[in-house]
Scaffold this motif. Structure first.
Motif, PDB file in Angstrom:
ATOM      1  N   LYS A 188      -4.983  40.534 -29.074  1.00 58.04           N
ATOM      2  CA  LYS A 188      -6.427  40.068 -29.435  1.00 58.04           C
ATOM      3  C   LYS A 188      -6.228  39.153 -30.745  1.00 58.04           C
ATOM      4  CE  LYS A 188      -8.353  44.471 -28.397  1.00 58.04           C
ATOM      5  NZ  LYS A 188      -9.101  45.644 -28.873  1.00 58.04           N
ATOM      6  N   ILE A 189      -5.169  38.934 -31.553  1.00 59.40           N
ATOM      7  CA  ILE A 189      -4.893  38.032 -32.468  1.00 59.40           C
ATOM      8  C   ILE A 189      -3.771  37.246 -32.296  1.00 59.40           C
ATOM      9  CG2 ILE A 189      -4.552  37.913 -35.020  1.00 59.40           C
ATOM     10  CD1 ILE A 189      -5.948  40.835 -35.314  1.00 59.40           C
ATOM     11  N   LEU A 190      -4.192  35.719 -32.337  1.00 60.09           N
ATOM     12  CA  LEU A 190      -3.117  34.693 -31.976  1.00 60.09           C
ATOM     13  C   LEU A 190      -3.310  33.655 -33.368  1.00 60.09           C
ATOM     14  CD1 LEU A 190      -0.952  33.468 -30.390  1.00 60.09           C
ATOM     15  CD2 LEU A 190      -2.733  32.292 -29.041  1.00 60.09           C
ATOM     16  N   ARG A 191      -2.007  33.453 -33.924  1.00 58.60           N
ATOM     17  CA  ARG A 191      -1.812  32.481 -34.950  1.00 58.60           C
ATOM     18  C   ARG A 191      -0.780  31.691 -34.736  1.00 58.60           C
ATOM     19  NH1 ARG A 191      -5.835  34.873 -36.891  1.00 58.60           N
ATOM     20  NH2 ARG A 191      -6.082  36.687 -38.397  1.00 58.60           N
ATOM     21  N   LEU A 192      -1.122  30.268 -34.626  1.00 57.64           N
ATOM     22  CA  LEU A 192      -0.239  29.377 -34.373  1.00 57.64           C
ATOM     23  C   LEU A 192      -0.055  28.273 -35.417  1.00 57.64           C
ATOM     24  CD1 LEU A 192      -1.355  28.642 -30.747  1.00 57.64           C
ATOM     25  CD2 LEU A 192       0.421  30.030 -31.469  1.00 57.64           C
ATOM     26  N   SER A 193       1.004  28.300 -36.239  1.00 56.13           N
ATOM     27  CA  SER A 193       0.852  27.544 -37.442  1.00 56.13           C
ATOM     28  C   SER A 193       1.903  26.389 -37.474  1.00 56.13           C
ATOM     29  CB  SER A 193       1.231  28.454 -38.677  1.00 56.13           C
ATOM     30  OG  SER A 193       1.081  27.821 -39.957  1.00 56.13           O
ATOM     31  N   THR A 205      -3.423  26.192 -21.766  1.00 55.27           N
ATOM     32  CA  THR A 205      -2.571  27.131 -20.864  1.00 55.27           C
ATOM     33  C   THR A 205      -2.110  28.429 -21.476  1.00 55.27           C
ATOM     34  OG1 THR A 205      -1.306  25.148 -19.960  1.00 55.27           O
ATOM     35  CG2 THR A 205      -0.337  27.401 -19.437  1.00 55.27           C
ATOM     36  N   LEU A 206      -1.858  28.415 -22.732  1.00 59.67           N
ATOM     37  CA  LEU A 206      -1.647  29.606 -23.304  1.00 59.67           C
ATOM     38  C   LEU A 206      -2.914  30.585 -23.794  1.00 59.67           C
ATOM     39  CD1 LEU A 206       0.327  31.494 -25.030  1.00 59.67           C
ATOM     40  CD2 LEU A 206      -0.442  30.068 -27.171  1.00 59.67           C
ATOM     41  N   LEU A 207      -3.887  29.743 -23.913  1.00 61.01           N
ATOM     42  CA  LEU A 207      -4.942  30.657 -24.043  1.00 61.01           C
ATOM     43  C   LEU A 207      -5.821  31.037 -22.768  1.00 61.01           C
ATOM     44  CD1 LEU A 207      -7.062  28.268 -26.661  1.00 61.01           C
ATOM     45  CD2 LEU A 207      -5.771  30.300 -26.937  1.00 61.01           C
ATOM     46  N   SER A 208      -5.344  30.371 -21.739  1.00 57.99           N
ATOM     47  CA  SER A 208      -5.966  30.937 -20.277  1.00 57.99           C
ATOM     48  C   SER A 208      -5.222  31.951 -20.115  1.00 57.99           C
ATOM     49  CB  SER A 208      -5.716  29.802 -19.194  1.00 57.99           C
ATOM     50  OG  SER A 208      -4.207  29.751 -19.114  1.00 57.99           O
ATOM     51  N   GLY A 209      -3.928  32.552 -20.597  1.00 54.56           N
ATOM     52  CA  GLY A 209      -3.506  33.858 -20.321  1.00 54.56           C
ATOM     53  C   GLY A 209      -3.686  34.831 -21.163  1.00 54.56           C
ATOM     54  N   CYS A 210      -4.647  34.830 -21.959  1.00 52.77           N
ATOM     55  CA  CYS A 210      -5.424  35.855 -23.166  1.00 52.77           C
ATOM     56  C   CYS A 210      -6.628  35.973 -22.742  1.00 52.77           C
ATOM     57  CB  CYS A 210      -5.157  35.177 -24.296  1.00 52.77           C
ATOM     58  SG  CYS A 210      -3.554  34.290 -24.804  1.00 52.77           S
ATOM     59  N   PRO A 211      -6.831  36.964 -21.995  1.00 54.81           N
ATOM     60  CA  PRO A 211      -8.088  37.407 -21.425  1.00 54.81           C
ATOM     61  C   PRO A 211      -9.054  38.272 -22.489  1.00 54.81           C
ATOM     62  CG  PRO A 211      -6.573  39.032 -20.426  1.00 54.81           C
ATOM     63  CD  PRO A 211      -5.671  37.754 -21.148  1.00 54.81           C
ATOM     64  N   VAL A 212      -8.364  38.963 -23.550  1.00 56.85           N
ATOM     65  CA  VAL A 212      -9.077  39.726 -24.483  1.00 56.85           C
ATOM     66  C   VAL A 212      -9.097  39.002 -25.665  1.00 56.85           C
ATOM     67  CG1 VAL A 212      -9.214  41.797 -22.960  1.00 56.85           C
ATOM     68  CG2 VAL A 212      -7.235  41.211 -24.702  1.00 56.85           C
ATOM     69  N   LEU A 213      -8.712  37.938 -26.020  1.00 53.05           N
ATOM     70  CA  LEU A 213      -8.555  37.424 -27.238  1.00 53.05           C
ATOM     71  C   LEU A 213      -9.575  37.247 -27.939  1.00 53.05           C
ATOM     72  CD1 LEU A 213      -6.116  35.977 -28.792  1.00 53.05           C
ATOM     73  CD2 LEU A 213      -7.159  34.054 -28.147  1.00 53.05           C
ATOM     74  N   GLU A 214      -9.564  37.803 -29.420  1.00 56.20           N
ATOM     75  CA  GLU A 214     -10.859  37.832 -30.279  1.00 56.20           C
ATOM     76  C   GLU A 214     -10.611  36.816 -31.525  1.00 56.20           C
ATOM     77  OE1 GLU A 214     -11.528  41.856 -31.504  1.00 56.20           O
ATOM     78  OE2 GLU A 214     -12.019  42.535 -29.305  1.00 56.20           O
ATOM     79  N   ASP A 215      -9.278  36.633 -31.724  1.00 57.94           N
ATOM     80  CA  ASP A 215      -9.338  35.917 -33.091  1.00 57.94           C
ATOM     81  C   ASP A 215      -8.133  34.772 -32.962  1.00 57.94           C
ATOM     82  OD1 ASP A 215      -8.486  35.139 -35.838  1.00 57.94           O
ATOM     83  OD2 ASP A 215      -8.782  37.093 -36.663  1.00 57.94           O
ATOM     84  N   LEU A 216      -8.417  33.882 -33.372  1.00 57.75           N
ATOM     85  CA  LEU A 216      -7.403  32.637 -33.036  1.00 57.75           C
ATOM     86  C   LEU A 216      -7.303  31.580 -34.110  1.00 57.75           C
ATOM     87  CD1 LEU A 216      -5.706  30.669 -31.108  1.00 57.75           C
ATOM     88  CD2 LEU A 216      -7.507  29.661 -30.392  1.00 57.75           C
ATOM     89  N   SER A 217      -6.149  31.260 -34.679  1.00 55.81           N
ATOM     90  CA  SER A 217      -5.828  30.402 -35.724  1.00 55.81           C
ATOM     91  C   SER A 217      -4.885  29.435 -35.189  1.00 55.81           C
ATOM     92  CB  SER A 217      -5.489  31.013 -36.842  1.00 55.81           C
ATOM     93  OG  SER A 217      -4.968  30.161 -37.827  1.00 55.81           O
ATOM     94  N   VAL A 218      -5.142  28.074 -35.229  1.00 55.12           N
ATOM     95  CA  VAL A 218      -4.480  26.762 -34.927  1.00 55.12           C
ATOM     96  C   VAL A 218      -4.289  26.264 -36.251  1.00 55.12           C
ATOM     97  CG1 VAL A 218      -3.873  25.053 -33.310  1.00 55.12           C
ATOM     98  CG2 VAL A 218      -5.278  27.240 -32.614  1.00 55.12           C
ATOM     99  N   VAL A 219      -2.961  25.856 -36.787  1.00 56.42           N
ATOM    100  CA  VAL A 219      -2.787  25.049 -37.904  1.00 56.42           C
ATOM    101  C   VAL A 219      -1.831  24.015 -37.333  1.00 56.42           C
ATOM    102  CG1 VAL A 219      -1.902  24.749 -40.269  1.00 56.42           C
ATOM    103  CG2 VAL A 219      -3.103  26.826 -39.617  1.00 56.42           C
TER     104      VAL A 219
END
Length: 466
Positions: A188-193, A205-219
Motif C-alpha cells: 500500500k505504501i511505496l517510497r523510492l528515493s 513495470t513496478l507500479l503495474s504489479g501493485c494492485p492496491v497501492l495507495e501512497d507513492l513517493s518518487v525522489v
C-alpha cells in the motif's frame, strides 16, 4: 484515658498504613515497566534500533530474553569493520526467534557481498515481513555533483513474490529491475528515493504489479536514465514526486499520470512536462515547490510560467493549496484561465521577485477562499510587483476571513496589496503582518490602520518575526 489510648492506637495504625502504602508505591513505581506483559514490552522495544533493544538485556533477567521476541529489526552499519558487522548481523538473525516481523530495516554504508545482503533480506521475507526499509550504499563514491556513482545493489528476485509487504522503502545505491510479471498483493505504501532503474521502463513495470497501492513517493536525481514513465494506479490516494539535479544542464523528463482516486499531491524540484489524464475529482490537498539552478534560466533561457499554470489547472479541485512557483524561472507569463478553483479554502503562497502575477491569477479564480498566507522570499527590489486587477477581471473571495503576510517591508507594492485586501475583503476577521525586528511595529500598524476597511470586524495586528 481510654479515649487517649484509642486515639494513640488509631494514629499509630494510620501511620503504619501510610508507611505500608508508601512502601508498596515505591515498589510498584520501580518495577512498573518490568511487570508489564511480554507482548507489551516487545512492542515498546520494537520502536528502538536493534542495538539499543539488545542493550536492555543487561537490565535484569526479566529483560534478557525479550529482544529476541521483538517483531522488528533495525540493523544499521555503525562504522566498525565490515567483517565484524557482518558477523553481528548473522548472530542477531540466528538468535532472533520472533515468528513474524512487523518491520525490517537495513542501513548499510560499506562494501559487502550481495550474497550477505540477499540472505538477510530473504530471512525477513521468510518471516512474513510487513514493512521493509532498505538503504544501501556499497561504497561512498560520488561525482562532482554529489551524486552517488558507486556499485549498485540489485534487489533479489525473491522480493517481487512477497505477498506480505505492506510498506516498501528503497533508497540509496539500489538497483531496481523487476520481472515482467509479478505482484505485490498487499503493498500500500511505496517510497523510492534516489535509486537506479534498469534499462526498461521499470517504474511503470513496478507500479503495474501493485494492485492496491495507495501512497507513492518518487525522489529522483535525474541521473537514473529514466526520461519518460507513466504512473497509472487507480487506487492511488497520495503521490509525492521530487526531482533533484545538480548538473549544469537542465534535466528533461515526461510523466503521464492517471490516478483518478488521488487525494494528496506534492511536487518539488525542476518542472518539465507533467500530464494528468482525467480530472482529479477527489483531490483535497496539493503542494507545489518549483526550483531550478540559476544557469538553467540564465544560460539555457528556460522559464516556467506556462508549465506552472498548466500544472495548476490540473490541480484546480484542491481544497488546500501550497504553492512556491519559483523565482527567476517564473518570469514568463502564462494563463490559469479558464480554470476555477471553486473548492479552494486555504492558499499558502511563497511570493518572490517575479511571481506576484501568479498570486493575482489565483485570487481571481478562487471565489470561496477563506485563508490566505503570503510568505515573502525576497527583500527590497522586485521585478514584477503586485498590481491591482483591472475592473471586470475578477473579484476577491467574499468569504476571505484570515490573512497572514510574512516578510512585510513596506515596499510600495506590498502596501498596495494590503490596501487592496482591506478594501475588497467583505468578511475579513483578522489580518496579521509580520515584520523584521529592525522595523517598528507601532509605525507599521499606524500607517496600515489609516486604510479604509470593508469589513467592520477586521482586526489588524503587526508582529515581529519572519
Amino acid at each position: 484515658m481510654a479515649n487517649s489510648d484509642s486515639d494513640t492506637q488509631s494514629e499509630s495504625k494510620r501511620r503504619r498504613l501510610e508507611r505500608s502504602l508508601h512502601k508498596d508505591t515505591v515498589v510498584d513505581s520501580s518495577d512498573r515497566i518490568s511487570n508489564l506483559p511480554d507482548s507489551l514490552l516487545c512492542h515498546i522495544l520494537s520502536f528502538l534500533p536493534t542495538k539499543e533493544a539488545v542493550a536492555t538485556a543487561i537490565l535484569s533477567n526479566r529483560w534478557k530474553p525479550l529482544w529476541i521476541l521483538v517483531p522488528a529489526l533495525d540493523l544499521k552499519y555503525n562504522c566498525c569493520k565490515p567483517i565484524s558487522f557482518t558477523y553481528i548481523v548473522y548472530r542477531v538473525l540466528a538468535l532472533h526467534i520472533a515468528p513474524s516481523l512487523r518491520s525490517f530495516r537495513l542501513t548499510w554504508y560499506s562494501p559487502c557481498s550481495s550474497f550477505h545482503l540477499d540472505t538477510w533480506i530473504h530471512v525477513a521475507l521468510a518471516r512474513n515481513v510487513q514493512q521493509l526499509h532498505l538503504e544501501i550504499y556499497l561504497d561512498g563514491r560520488q561525482d562532482d555533483s554529489h551524486v552517488y556513482v558507486g556499485k549498485l545493489f540489485w534487489l533479489p528476485s525473491g522480493l517481487f513474490t512477497c505477498k506480505t509487504v505492506v510498506v516498501l522503502e528503497l533508497s540509496g545505491g539500489i538497483g531496481l529491475n523487476p520481472p515482467p510479471s509479478f505482484q505485490f498483493a498487499s503493498l500500500k505504501i511505496l517510497r523510492l528515493s534516489k535509486i537506479r532503474y534498469g534499462l526498461t521502463n521499470n517504474i511503470s513495470t513496478l507500479l503495474s504489479g501493485c494492485p492496491v497501492l495507495e501512497d507513492l513517493s518518487v525522489v529522483r536525481e535525474c541521473t537514473d536514465n529514466v526520461i519518460s514513465f507513466e504512473i497509472n494506479v487507480r487506487t492511488l490516494k497520495r503521490l509525492h514526486i521530487e526531482f533533484k539535479s545538480y548538473k549544469p544542464e537542465p534535466p528533461d523528463y515526461n510523466i503521464e499520470i492517471h490516478t483518478p482516486a488521488l487525494e494528496y499531491f506534492r511536487f518539488s524540484g525542476h518542472l518539465r512536462n507533467i500530464v494528468f489524464h482525467g480530472k482529479l475529482a477527489h483531490l483535497i490537498e496539493a503542494r507545489v515547490d518549483i526550483y531550478a539552478l540559476e544557469d538553467w534560466t540564465r544560460v539555457y533561457e528556460i522559464y516556467y510560467g506556462d508549465r506552472i499554470f498548466k500544472l495548476l489547472r490540473a490541480l484546480n479541485n484542491a481544497k488546500f493549496l501550497s504553492l512556491f512557483p519559483g523565482d527567476k524561472e517564473c518570469i514568463a507569463f502564462g494563463s490559469i484561465y479558464p480554470s476555477m478553483f471553486q473548492n479552494l479554502v486555504r492558499l499558502n503562497f511563497k511570493v518572490t521577485r517575479s511571481n506576484w502575477h501568479v498570486l493575482l491569477a489565483l485570487l481571481l479564480v478562487a471565489p470561496n477562499l477563506e485563508v490566505l498566507v503570503v510568505n515573502k522570499h525576497y527583500y527590497h527590489k522586485s521585478q514584477l510587483c503586485w498590481m491591482e486587477p483591472p475592473d471586470g477581471s475578477g473579484y476577491l473571495s467574499s468569504r476571505l476571513t484570515t490573512i497572514n503576510f510574512k516578510g512585510y517591508e513596506e515596499l510600495e507594492h506590498e502596501v498596495e496589496f494590503i490596501n487592496y485586501i482591506l478594501k475588497e475583503a467583505i468578511v475579513l476577521n483578522t489580518i496579521t503582518i509580520k515584520v523584521s525586528a529592525q522595523r517598528s511595529k507601532e509605525s507599521v500598524l499606524k500607517k496600515l490602520s489609516m486604510f479604509p476597511r470593508h469589513s467592520t470586524t477586521c482586526l489588524l495586528t503587526v508582529e515581529i518575526g519572519i
